[in-house]
Enzyme design. Sequence first.
Site, mmCIF file in Angstrom:
data_model
loop_
_atom_site.group_PDB
_atom_site.id
_atom_site.type_symbol
_atom_site.label_atom_id
_atom_site.label_comp_id
_atom_site.label_asym_id
_atom_site.label_seq_id
_atom_site.Cartn_x
_atom_site.Cartn_y
_atom_site.Cartn_z
ATOM 1 N N LYS A 7 0.666 -0.928 -0.333
ATOM 2 C CA LYS A 7 0.222 -0.143 -0.037
ATOM 3 C C LYS A 7 0.336 1.299 -0.228
ATOM 4 C CE LYS A 7 -3.617 0.168 2.517
ATOM 5 N NZ LYS A 7 -4.557 0.249 4.237
ATOM 6 N N GLU A 42 10.451 -5.499 3.330
ATOM 7 C CA GLU A 42 10.642 -6.966 2.722
ATOM 8 C C GLU A 42 9.816 -6.922 1.400
ATOM 9 O OE1 GLU A 42 9.877 -7.780 7.246
ATOM 10 O OE2 GLU A 42 8.741 -6.380 5.716
ATOM 11 N N GLY A 71 -4.460 -4.810 6.207
ATOM 12 C CA GLY A 71 -4.539 -5.993 5.054
ATOM 13 C C GLY A 71 -4.642 -7.482 5.362
ATOM 14 N N ARG A 72 -4.341 -7.857 6.252
ATOM 15 C CA ARG A 72 -5.574 -9.561 6.510
ATOM 16 C C ARG A 72 -6.904 -8.888 5.679
ATOM 17 N NH1 ARG A 72 -4.308 -7.018 11.171
ATOM 18 N NH2 ARG A 72 -6.169 -6.323 13.095
ATOM 19 N N HIS A 122 -1.784 -38.233 9.992
ATOM 20 C CA HIS A 122 -0.709 -38.909 9.933
ATOM 21 C C HIS A 122 0.280 -38.056 10.525
ATOM 22 C CE1 HIS A 122 -1.682 -43.193 7.836
ATOM 23 N NE2 HIS A 122 -2.631 -41.996 7.748
ATOM 24 N N LYS A 161 10.105 -4.579 13.817
ATOM 25 C CA LYS A 161 10.308 -4.209 12.546
ATOM 26 C C LYS A 161 11.688 -2.842 13.337
ATOM 27 C CE LYS A 161 6.436 -3.598 10.675
ATOM 28 N NZ LYS A 161 5.492 -3.252 9.327
#
Length: 542
Positions: A207, A213, A268-269, A385, A505
């Site tokens: 944004k 990153e 964001g999420r 499993h 950060k």
Amino acid sequence: MSRTLTQKASWKALASHQKKIAKKHLRELFAEDATRGTRLALEAVGLYLDYSKNRVTDKTLKLLVALAEDCGLQDKIAAMFRGDRINTTENRAVLHIALRSPRWQQIVLDGVDVVPGVHEVLDRMAAFADQVRDGRWRGFTGKRIRHVVNIGIGGSDLGPVMACEALRHYAHADLDFRFVSNVDSTDLTEATRGLDPAQTLFIVSSKTFTTLETMTNAKAARDSLVAQLGSDDAVARHFVAVSTNADGVKAFGIAESSMFGFADWVGGRYSMDSAIGLSTMIAIGPENFEAMLAGFHEMDEHFRSAPPAQNLPVLLGLLSLWNNDFLGFSTLAVLPYEQYLKRFPAYLQQLAMESNGKHVTLDGEPVKADTSPVVWGEPGTNGQHSFYQLIHQGTRIVPCDFIGFCTALSPIGGQHDLLIANLIAQAEALAFGKTAKQVEDEGVAPELVPHRVFEGNRPSNTILIDALTPAALGKLVALYEHSVFTQGAIWNIDSFDQWGVELGKALASRVIPELRSPHDPELAHDSSTNALIRRYRQRRTT
């Protein structure tokens, strides 16, 4: 000043009730009520929720609804849909529900209807997606795009990668989709391995266009592409941006017409159905993307209008809160019996834990109850499993959400029946277990009986849907979005900020120059951090 959550009469009533039914086993609850399995189930908007295998009674459910009412859940739902600034620490409205509103609906924020702006972006996305899908959008050398690489992190990665994987059955057969999120250079290297740069389109999703990153990976991808194609002009044909930073996008070499934005009221999420979903739209096409949005909207309207006891997200949220806060079961395993949903548990990790992993209320006071459970999971039958041993016989009780589909998208023989048989059987085994007498009656040697006993009484929900369509995925995601909202509303926390990601950060930005300095820097961290920095500097080889 209002009472804290645990001081409320409705909370105390639930705590008292829990003590009274604590010793009740699910075997007893089912034996006492032959209709429990069908009565404690809810069907709405194409989803069937069986919640009968939770350690609840009718009174439990009534008390949970009373708690929701006492905490003003309905008013808080209305406030979100109204566009109130319920993200109080950032003074923002929370309107991801506008991303899937139909064109005719009005949602007004600060005197402006936001819905036309949403559809303007969706229309531009659709036009671009069609150009890529039908070959009209060509790369710098005139070749058709064959590979799409989404570069993002957090919600700018988890949503698109989950949706593209979940809806791969509907994806364009001649397009390949890859995703880069980790600043670890291995991620970018492997995601682009073997790709022809002349046929690759990068979507940079940030944004602000400053996310460390994302921009580190984007610049590395840009440099590599320019070096291979021999011109900076290639960037405009091989990069598009999902951003609101027009200046940053232009400086990168991307045309403003290739920038797709979204508002600050989209977290964001909660952004997979915004412009962040551009890779998804290119994969499945605008019509299927629109169907997904319609599924979201259908669940939104159900959440807004259905009474609590008949409201899928509210019920799911209340049951999770009951397991977490009153029974002390602090994790939730999400177990989709559908390979296409293999990234769904990871998506829900961020949705739930970033939203509700908070320690203070909206008033800045300590939360007096445990907030978000730890969410994790894997698709069935793989998990059977590996970690199912723990959820069946371990000392920690792990509530489970089983998710299954009645129709297979990729039918082979009777495999889908086998898959769903496992789903149903696992929920049954967790609930009822196997007693020592049942084991003995099977002729098991006495010394082995304790090892073959299953205590049972382990809660689970089962969600059944007809088929994994784009609309079904939208409904499923919205179901969990609003379940998370329900829990946050009761805890009275801000489910829409994420200050917890900031400290690490900020400290990293301090450490980076200390790692890169050509001379030994003067370190002023704690002794452990200082030692780690020095060891890394001494032993790195590149």
